[in-house]
Design a protein around this motif. Structure first.
Motif, short mmCIF file in Angstrom:
data_model
loop_
_atom_site.label_atom_id
_atom_site.label_comp_id
_atom_site.label_asym_id
_atom_site.label_seq_id
_atom_site.Cartn_x
_atom_site.Cartn_y
_atom_site.Cartn_z
N TYR A 123 0.85 -1.19 0.06
CA TYR A 123 0.11 -0.11 -0.01
C TYR A 123 0.88 1.33 -0.05
O TYR A 123 1.97 1.29 0.57
N TYR A 124 0.30 2.34 -0.75
CA TYR A 124 0.92 3.52 -0.59
C TYR A 124 -0.08 4.51 -0.27
O TYR A 124 -1.30 4.67 -0.68
N LYS A 125 0.49 5.81 0.38
CA LYS A 125 -0.80 6.72 0.61
C LYS A 125 -0.39 7.89 -0.16
O LYS A 125 0.78 8.13 -0.34
N SER A 126 -1.47 8.46 -0.54
CA SER A 126 -1.42 9.65 -1.52
C SER A 126 -2.35 10.72 -0.68
O SER A 126 -3.27 10.46 -0.84
N GLY A 127 -1.84 11.63 0.01
CA GLY A 127 -2.56 12.74 0.50
C GLY A 127 -3.30 12.00 1.83
O GLY A 127 -2.87 11.16 2.32
N ASP A 128 -4.33 12.72 2.30
CA ASP A 128 -4.89 12.25 3.42
C ASP A 128 -6.04 10.79 3.23
O ASP A 128 -6.15 10.11 4.22
N ALA A 129 -6.55 11.15 2.05
CA ALA A 129 -7.58 9.96 1.90
C ALA A 129 -7.35 9.04 0.94
O ALA A 129 -8.07 7.96 1.12
N LEU A 131 -5.74 6.07 -0.97
CA LEU A 131 -4.86 4.69 -0.65
C LEU A 131 -4.54 3.87 -2.00
O LEU A 131 -5.63 3.51 -2.71
N LEU A 132 -3.34 3.94 -2.37
CA LEU A 132 -3.22 3.33 -3.66
C LEU A 132 -2.28 2.00 -3.32
O LEU A 132 -1.86 1.81 -2.24
N THR A 133 -1.84 1.43 -4.45
CA THR A 133 -0.89 0.04 -4.38
C THR A 133 0.21 0.58 -5.31
O THR A 133 0.02 1.17 -6.03
N ILE A 134 1.15 -0.25 -4.79
CA ILE A 134 2.39 0.11 -5.53
C ILE A 134 3.47 -1.35 -5.63
O ILE A 134 3.38 -2.08 -4.64
N CYS A 135 4.08 -1.54 -6.71
CA CYS A 135 4.79 -2.57 -6.62
C CYS A 135 6.15 -2.63 -6.02
O CYS A 135 6.59 -1.39 -5.91
N GLY A 143 4.24 3.24 1.23
CA GLY A 143 3.78 4.14 2.32
C GLY A 143 3.96 3.50 3.55
O GLY A 143 4.01 2.37 3.96
N THR A 144 4.64 4.54 4.47
CA THR A 144 4.71 4.06 6.01
C THR A 144 3.34 4.40 6.77
O THR A 144 2.90 5.60 6.51
N PHE A 145 3.04 3.76 7.46
CA PHE A 145 1.65 3.85 8.07
C PHE A 145 2.04 3.59 9.70
O PHE A 145 2.50 2.83 10.38
N THR A 146 1.39 4.62 10.46
CA THR A 146 1.45 4.35 11.96
C THR A 146 0.12 3.46 12.38
O THR A 146 -0.58 3.23 11.45
N LYS A 147 0.11 3.06 13.51
CA LYS A 147 -0.79 2.16 13.91
C LYS A 147 -2.33 2.93 13.91
O LYS A 147 -3.25 2.12 13.41
N ALA A 148 -2.26 4.12 14.10
CA ALA A 148 -3.34 4.87 13.91
C ALA A 148 -3.91 4.83 12.68
O ALA A 148 -5.25 4.61 12.34
N GLU A 149 -3.14 5.01 11.63
CA GLU A 149 -3.44 5.04 10.09
C GLU A 149 -3.89 3.61 9.62
O GLU A 149 -4.79 3.49 8.98
#
Length: 168
Positions: A123-129, A131-135, A143-149
C-alpha cells in the motif's frame, strides 16, 4: 537503579585538584582528576586541601507515549503532582521517574503494509484520503503507516513490515 559516581577534590573557590605528569598538584577551574573511589579522593583532600565533591551520572530520560507525556506535563501544573499522576495513570513509577528525571516522547512505529492476496504489492498513501497500491520495484514509494493510520484505513488484518529506518 545503580548510580555511577565520580569524586573530585574542590577548594573553596571551586577550583579542582589535578596532577601534572610529575604528580605535582595544581588547581584548575575547568577539569581536574576524577576517581571512582571516595577513599582516594579523601586521601587527596587530606594531603592537598579542599573537600571531596561527589558527581552523580545524570539519569537516563524515560521514554513515554504522547498520552503519558501529557500527564507528566499536566502534573507540573498540579498542586500535588504525585497525586495527579496516581489519579491519571496506572504506571505511577514510570511517570514519577519521568517527572523527576525528564523524558522523551516515543516515536510512533511505522509499517509498510502488504496488499492481501498478492505476491509483492504494497500500500501507498497519497494525501490524507487516497490509498493506492504500488509494486515492490518502487520500494522507496511504499507508504509508511502508523498504528492509528492502519486502523483508519482498515488495514489491521494485512501483513505488516516494521520500518526501522529513521529517514522519514
Amino acid at each position: 537503579m545503580s548510580e555511577e559516581k565520580l569524586y573530585v577534590v574542590e577548594d573553596d573557590n571551586r577550583l579542582h585538584l589535578a596532577f601534572n605528569d610529575a604528580g605535582k598538584p595544581m588547581w584548575f577551574q575547568t577539569g581536574g582528576n576524577f576517581t571512582a573511589t571516595d577513599s582516594v579522593a579523601s586521601m587527596w583532600s587530606l594531603k592537598h586541601g579542599g573537600h571531596v565533591v561527589t558527581l552523580v551520572e545524570e539519569p537516563e530520560k524515560v521514554v513515554l507515549s504522547e498520552k503519558q507525556a501529557e500527564i507528566v506535563e499536566d502534573a507540573h501544573n498540579a498542586k500535588r503532582p504525585a497525586s495527579y499522576i496516581i489519579l491519571k495513570s496506572n504506571d505511577e513509577e514510570l511517570l514519577m521517574n519521568a517527572y523527576v528525571n525528564g523524558y522523551t516522547v516515543e516515536k510512533d512505529k511505522k509499517y509498510n503494509i502488504k496488499v492481501p492476496h498478492t505476491k509483492e504489492v504494497w500500500y501507498y498513501k497519497s494525501g490524507d484520503a487516497d490509498l493506492l497500491t504500488i509494486c515492490p520495484a518502487d520500494k522507496e514509494l511504499r507508504g509508511t503507516f502508523t498504528k492509528a493510520e492502519i486502523e483508519h484505513y482498515g488495514l489491521q488484518d494485512c501483513e505488516k513490515e516494521e520500518v526501522t529506518d529513521d529517514a522519514d
